[in-house]
Design a protein around this motif. Structure first.
Motif, PDB file in Angstrom:
ATOM      1  N   SER A   1       0.835  -1.199   0.000  1.00 56.75           N
ATOM      2  CA  SER A   1       0.000   0.000   0.000  1.00 56.75           C
ATOM      3  C   SER A   1       0.866   1.243   0.000  1.00 56.75           C
ATOM      4  CB  SER A   1      -0.893   0.042   1.240  1.00 56.75           C
ATOM      5  OG  SER A   1      -1.784  -1.034   1.221  1.00 56.75           O
ATOM      6  N   PHE A   2       0.374   2.260  -0.694  1.00 58.20           N
ATOM      7  CA  PHE A   2       1.109   3.523  -0.818  1.00 58.20           C
ATOM      8  C   PHE A   2       0.199   4.670  -0.414  1.00 58.20           C
ATOM      9  CE2 PHE A   2       2.615   0.410  -3.860  1.00 58.20           C
ATOM     10  CZ  PHE A   2       3.957   0.348  -3.535  1.00 58.20           C
ATOM     11  N   LEU A   3       0.739   5.556   0.410  1.00 63.15           N
ATOM     12  CA  LEU A   3      -0.055   6.674   0.926  1.00 63.15           C
ATOM     13  C   LEU A   3      -0.414   7.681  -0.167  1.00 63.15           C
ATOM     14  CD1 LEU A   3      -1.209   8.398   3.288  1.00 63.15           C
ATOM     15  CD2 LEU A   3       1.122   9.275   3.630  1.00 63.15           C
ATOM     16  N   ASN A   4       0.603   8.121  -0.928  1.00 61.62           N
ATOM     17  CA  ASN A   4       0.365   9.141  -1.959  1.00 61.62           C
ATOM     18  C   ASN A   4       1.487   9.087  -3.004  1.00 61.62           C
ATOM     19  OD1 ASN A   4       2.617  10.456  -0.819  1.00 61.62           O
ATOM     20  ND2 ASN A   4       1.304  11.580   0.615  1.00 61.62           N
ATOM     21  N   ASP A   5       1.466  10.005  -3.948  1.00 59.79           N
ATOM     22  CA  ASP A   5       2.454   9.968  -5.044  1.00 59.79           C
ATOM     23  C   ASP A   5       3.884  10.076  -4.539  1.00 59.79           C
ATOM     24  OD1 ASP A   5       0.272   9.826  -6.628  1.00 59.79           O
ATOM     25  OD2 ASP A   5       0.711  11.619  -7.829  1.00 59.79           O
ATOM     26  N   ASP A   6       4.073  10.792  -3.454  1.00 57.98           N
ATOM     27  CA  ASP A   6       5.420  10.962  -2.895  1.00 57.98           C
ATOM     28  C   ASP A   6       5.995   9.623  -2.390  1.00 57.98           C
ATOM     29  OD1 ASP A   6       7.659  12.624  -1.925  1.00 57.98           O
ATOM     30  OD2 ASP A   6       6.921  12.032   0.059  1.00 57.98           O
ATOM     31  N   SER A   7       5.123   8.680  -2.076  1.00 62.19           N
ATOM     32  CA  SER A   7       5.561   7.387  -1.528  1.00 62.19           C
ATOM     33  C   SER A   7       6.506   6.638  -2.461  1.00 62.19           C
ATOM     34  CB  SER A   7       4.348   6.486  -1.256  1.00 62.19           C
ATOM     35  OG  SER A   7       3.458   7.106  -0.366  1.00 62.19           O
TER      36      SER A   7
ATOM     37  N   GLU B   1      12.655  -1.308  -0.045  1.00 58.26           N
ATOM     38  CA  GLU B   1      13.531  -2.438   0.316  1.00 58.26           C
ATOM     39  C   GLU B   1      13.016  -3.116   1.592  1.00 58.26           C
ATOM     40  OE1 GLU B   1      17.432  -1.590   2.210  1.00 58.26           O
ATOM     41  OE2 GLU B   1      18.268  -2.763   0.555  1.00 58.26           O
ATOM     42  N   HIS B   2      12.649  -2.304   2.585  1.00 53.90           N
ATOM     43  CA  HIS B   2      12.110  -2.821   3.849  1.00 53.90           C
ATOM     44  C   HIS B   2      10.800  -3.585   3.589  1.00 53.90           C
ATOM     45  CE1 HIS B   2      11.289  -2.338   8.313  1.00 53.90           C
ATOM     46  NE2 HIS B   2      10.079  -2.580   7.864  1.00 53.90           N
ATOM     47  N   GLU B   3       9.886  -2.980   2.841  1.00 47.47           N
ATOM     48  CA  GLU B   3       8.579  -3.611   2.599  1.00 47.47           C
ATOM     49  C   GLU B   3       8.714  -4.845   1.706  1.00 47.47           C
ATOM     50  OE1 GLU B   3       6.302  -2.726   4.502  1.00 47.47           O
ATOM     51  OE2 GLU B   3       7.241  -0.875   5.184  1.00 47.47           O
ATOM     52  N   PHE B   4       9.619  -4.775   0.738  1.00 44.62           N
ATOM     53  CA  PHE B   4       9.810  -5.915  -0.167  1.00 44.62           C
ATOM     54  C   PHE B   4      10.397  -7.105   0.586  1.00 44.62           C
ATOM     55  CE2 PHE B   4      10.994  -8.068  -4.140  1.00 44.62           C
ATOM     56  CZ  PHE B   4       9.947  -7.706  -4.974  1.00 44.62           C
TER      57      PHE B   4
ATOM     58  N   GLU C   1      10.060  -7.557  12.473  1.00 37.35           N
ATOM     59  CA  GLU C   1      10.615  -6.217  12.264  1.00 37.35           C
ATOM     60  C   GLU C   1      12.124  -6.188  12.520  1.00 37.35           C
ATOM     61  OE1 GLU C   1       9.318  -3.751  10.781  1.00 37.35           O
ATOM     62  OE2 GLU C   1       7.284  -4.557  10.712  1.00 37.35           O
ATOM     63  N   PHE C   2      12.574  -6.923  13.525  1.00 36.93           N
ATOM     64  CA  PHE C   2      14.019  -6.921  13.820  1.00 36.93           C
ATOM     65  C   PHE C   2      14.792  -7.608  12.691  1.00 36.93           C
ATOM     66  CE2 PHE C   2      17.828  -8.743  16.042  1.00 36.93           C
ATOM     67  CZ  PHE C   2      18.478  -7.529  16.227  1.00 36.93           C
ATOM     68  N   GLU C   3      14.281  -8.713  12.195  1.00 36.50           N
ATOM     69  CA  GLU C   3      14.954  -9.393  11.084  1.00 36.50           C
ATOM     70  C   GLU C   3      15.076  -8.452   9.876  1.00 36.50           C
ATOM     71  OE1 GLU C   3      12.886 -12.732   9.321  1.00 36.50           O
ATOM     72  OE2 GLU C   3      14.747 -13.531   8.476  1.00 36.50           O
ATOM     73  N   THR C   4      14.019  -7.705   9.622  1.00 34.79           N
ATOM     74  CA  THR C   4      14.037  -6.771   8.491  1.00 34.79           C
ATOM     75  C   THR C   4      15.039  -5.644   8.727  1.00 34.79           C
ATOM     76  OG1 THR C   4      11.721  -7.290   8.085  1.00 34.79           O
ATOM     77  CG2 THR C   4      12.576  -5.302   7.030  1.00 34.79           C
ATOM     78  N   ALA C   5      15.074  -5.151   9.962  1.00 38.29           N
ATOM     79  CA  ALA C   5      16.025  -4.080  10.296  1.00 38.29           C
ATOM     80  C   ALA C   5      17.464  -4.574  10.148  1.00 38.29           C
ATOM     81  CB  ALA C   5      15.770  -3.580  11.716  1.00 38.29           C
ATOM     82  N   VAL C   6      17.734  -5.795  10.606  1.00 38.38           N
ATOM     83  CA  VAL C   6      19.093  -6.348  10.500  1.00 38.38           C
ATOM     84  C   VAL C   6      19.445  -6.582   9.032  1.00 38.38           C
ATOM     85  CG1 VAL C   6      20.563  -8.334  11.047  1.00 38.38           C
ATOM     86  CG2 VAL C   6      19.087  -7.356  12.813  1.00 38.38           C
TER      87      VAL C   6
END
Ligand SMILES: [Zn+2]
Length: 254
Positions: free
Chosen positions: A106-112, A120-123, A153-158
């Motif tokens: 999901s994307f908030l707006n065009d700036d997203s 990269e985080h979401e993918f 979330e921690f796995e993604t952050a690492v």
């Protein structure tokens, strides 16, 4: 039998060309997106922006190592025919998000679409979902957050921190005190052997993964978001880096 090698695009490479490989160009951006897209409510203009962001992501914004790793996430989806919805949602609380229950970006707006680093985080969340099915870990209900939410979330952050080479940019403990940030930086640098390798087994974390997971819970805003699961290993991250280590990749000396 001759061993076979693959490059970052999954193309077999004769052994005698190792060191001199050139990545083939990405396929047409329309095809690249369509291969992993199910439904969308984006306008043509928004789809064009999304394609641009996806191209930037898959080319690592010019960094071959990132390109190789990002393409691997993408190839897992494309080659297994895994598809996602890409939706605009003005109720989003953040520029981009991924919902594992509905397999929706999901994307908030065009700036997203200007943030390949958030993508990269979401993918990676999408990859976790496709690899271990994270539906039960990722969504808060009226009863609160499920156990394991913080693990995801921690796995993604690492994962995203391991890809960075500048310790100042490490994000997992952005708001923690300096001592903890330095401890974390030192740990990642040790694991990576000064950016020469990535962890491919749980042992490669030198016994400190769960130590930092617990620190993450209480120092990075997850204290009230369910219990952490100490037996849940970061298998998605290890899968990606193990496969990367098996390929002809930009980290290998020529
Ligand atoms: Zn996340």
């Amino acid at each position: 039998m001759e061993p076979t090698y693959e490059d970052c695009d999954g193309i077999a490479v004769p052994q005698d060309t190792i060191g001199g490989i050139v990545l083939p160009p990405l396929s047409n951006p329309t095809d690249t997106l369509n291969k992993i897209m199910r439904n969308t409510n984006l306008s043509e203009a928004q789809l064009a922006k999304l394609r641009t962001m996806l191209s930037r992501f898959l080319s690592g914004d010019g960094n071959e190592r990132w390109a190789c790793i990002h393409k691997q996430l993408y190839r897992h989806m494309a080659s297994n025919n895994l598809k996602f919805d890409f939706m605009m949602n003005s109720n989003n609380l953040v520029p981009q998000s991924y919902n594992p229950v509905t397999s929706t970006f999901s994307f908030l707006n065009d700036d997203s679409f200007n943030y390949p680093n958030i993508f990269e985080h979401e993918f990676f969340h999408a990859f976790q979902d496709m690899f271990i099915a994270t539906d039960t870990y990722a969504i808060a209900t009226s009863e609160g957050y499920p156990d394991g939410y913080t693990n995801i979330e921690f796995e993604t952050a690492v994962f995203t921190d391991l890809l960075k080479t500048n310790t100042v940019e490490y994000g997992a403990f952005m708001n923690a005190d300096e001592e903890l940030r330095e401890d974390y930086s030192g740990w990642l640098n040790l694991i990576k052997d000064n950016n020469k390798k990535y962890p491919t087994t749980f042992d490669d974390f030198q016994g400190r993964y769960n130590f930092f997971l617990k620190k993450f819970q209480f120092n990075s805003g997850y204290a009230d978001k369910g219990q952490i699961l100490l037996n849940m290993k970061p298998v998605s991250l290890l899968e990606v880096f193990f496969n990367f280590s098996m390929q002809i990749n930009p980290m290998k000396p020529s």
